[in-house]
Design a protein around this motif. Structure first.
Motif, PDB file in Angstrom:
ATOM      1  N   TRP A   1      44.708  46.845  51.979  1.00 37.47           N
ATOM      2  CA  TRP A   1      45.945  45.812  52.330  1.00 37.47           C
ATOM      3  C   TRP A   1      45.053  44.769  52.492  1.00 37.47           C
ATOM      4  N   ALA A   2      44.059  44.762  53.164  1.00 34.95           N
ATOM      5  CA  ALA A   2      43.142  43.485  53.514  1.00 34.95           C
ATOM      6  C   ALA A   2      42.583  42.957  52.049  1.00 34.95           C
ATOM      7  N   ALA A   3      42.027  43.827  51.387  1.00 33.57           N
ATOM      8  CA  ALA A   3      41.382  43.472  50.270  1.00 33.57           C
ATOM      9  C   ALA A   3      42.458  42.574  49.272  1.00 33.57           C
ATOM     10  N   ALA A   4      43.543  43.077  49.203  1.00 33.38           N
ATOM     11  CA  ALA A   4      44.805  42.643  48.157  1.00 33.38           C
ATOM     12  C   ALA A   4      45.108  41.286  48.662  1.00 33.38           C
ATOM     13  N   ALA A   5      45.113  41.076  50.235  1.00 33.34           N
ATOM     14  CA  ALA A   5      45.503  39.802  50.810  1.00 33.34           C
ATOM     15  C   ALA A   5      44.268  38.517  50.909  1.00 33.34           C
ATOM     16  N   SER A   6      43.382  39.012  50.324  1.00 34.41           N
ATOM     17  CA  SER A   6      42.156  37.803  50.463  1.00 34.41           C
ATOM     18  C   SER A   6      41.840  37.917  48.928  1.00 34.41           C
ATOM     19  N   ASP A   7      40.859  36.938  48.231  1.00 33.51           N
ATOM     20  CA  ASP A   7      40.496  36.656  47.095  1.00 33.51           C
ATOM     21  C   ASP A   7      39.011  37.482  46.771  1.00 33.51           C
ATOM     22  N   SER A   8      38.417  38.078  48.008  1.00 31.60           N
ATOM     23  CA  SER A   8      37.197  38.740  47.799  1.00 31.60           C
ATOM     24  C   SER A   8      37.024  39.522  49.059  1.00 31.60           C
ATOM     25  N   ILE A   9      36.137  40.429  48.768  1.00 38.04           N
ATOM     26  CA  ILE A   9      35.872  41.317  49.881  1.00 38.04           C
ATOM     27  C   ILE A   9      35.125  40.738  51.134  1.00 38.04           C
ATOM     28  N   ASP A  10      35.514  40.910  52.211  1.00 40.91           N
ATOM     29  CA  ASP A  10      34.609  40.326  53.547  1.00 40.91           C
ATOM     30  C   ASP A  10      33.681  41.464  53.596  1.00 40.91           C
ATOM     31  N   CYS A  11      32.464  40.983  54.007  1.00 41.08           N
ATOM     32  CA  CYS A  11      31.222  41.917  54.186  1.00 41.08           C
ATOM     33  C   CYS A  11      31.325  42.704  55.492  1.00 41.08           C
ATOM     34  N   THR A  12      32.382  42.164  56.437  1.00 36.56           N
ATOM     35  CA  THR A  12      32.511  43.036  57.556  1.00 36.56           C
ATOM     36  C   THR A  12      33.196  44.444  57.081  1.00 36.56           C
ATOM     37  N   ILE A  13      34.230  44.212  56.231  1.00 33.52           N
ATOM     38  CA  ILE A  13      34.677  45.645  55.544  1.00 33.52           C
ATOM     39  C   ILE A  13      33.668  46.498  54.995  1.00 33.52           C
ATOM     40  N   VAL A  14      32.428  45.921  54.270  1.00 29.02           N
ATOM     41  CA  VAL A  14      31.671  46.700  53.455  1.00 29.02           C
ATOM     42  C   VAL A  14      30.811  47.532  54.779  1.00 29.02           C
ATOM     43  N   THR A  15      30.162  46.525  55.811  1.00 26.49           N
ATOM     44  CA  THR A  15      29.495  47.030  56.777  1.00 26.49           C
ATOM     45  C   THR A  15      30.323  48.491  57.655  1.00 26.49           C
TER      46      THR A  15
END
Length: 123
Positions: free
Chosen positions: A19-33
């Motif tokens: 959901w967070a990725a769909a709501a933004s234009d790109s992936i935030d590095c905190t998600i990857v971490t």
């Protein structure tokens, strides 16, 4: 019961992150971490090897699902390149995660990878 709770937590994290990725234009590095934190023992100590179906591999598969477009792949790539720079002694462990988990992210995790030249993979 512990394994079921872990699976439930991973599913909830995956749903939230999707959901967070769909709501933004790109992936935030905190998600990857956050996703790779499920692999912290392997990254820090080199064992146990992650296997498909383990919490670590489930997290790597979730990361693969988040990289669902060329822009998201590039974002994930940039985040991973930052992690291997930060955790240089453990860069090899991070780089081997997709292979252990049986997936291909669409790029090689290596210090010389240029995330700007990632081609969108077929799904």
């Amino acid at each position: 019961m512990g394994i079921n709770k872990t699976i439930l937590v991973l599913i909830n994290v995956f749903v939230f992150l999707t959901w967070a990725a769909a709501a933004s234009d790109s992936i935030d590095c905190t998600i990857v971490t956050s996703l790779l934190s499920a692999c912290s023992n392997f990254i820090s100590h080199g064992s146990p090897d992650p296997i498909p179906g383990s919490p670590c591999c489930d997290a790597v598969v979730s990361l693969n699902h988040l990289a669902d477009s060329k822009d998201n792949q590039r974002s994930v790539c940039r985040c991973l390149m930052g992690l291997i720079s930060t955790y240089n002694p453990n860069a090899t462990a991070i780089a081997t995660l997709p292979g252990f988990c049986g997936i291909f992210l669409g790029f090689t995790i290596a210090p010389d990878t240029d995330c700007n030249y990632i081609l969108e993979r077929e799904r």
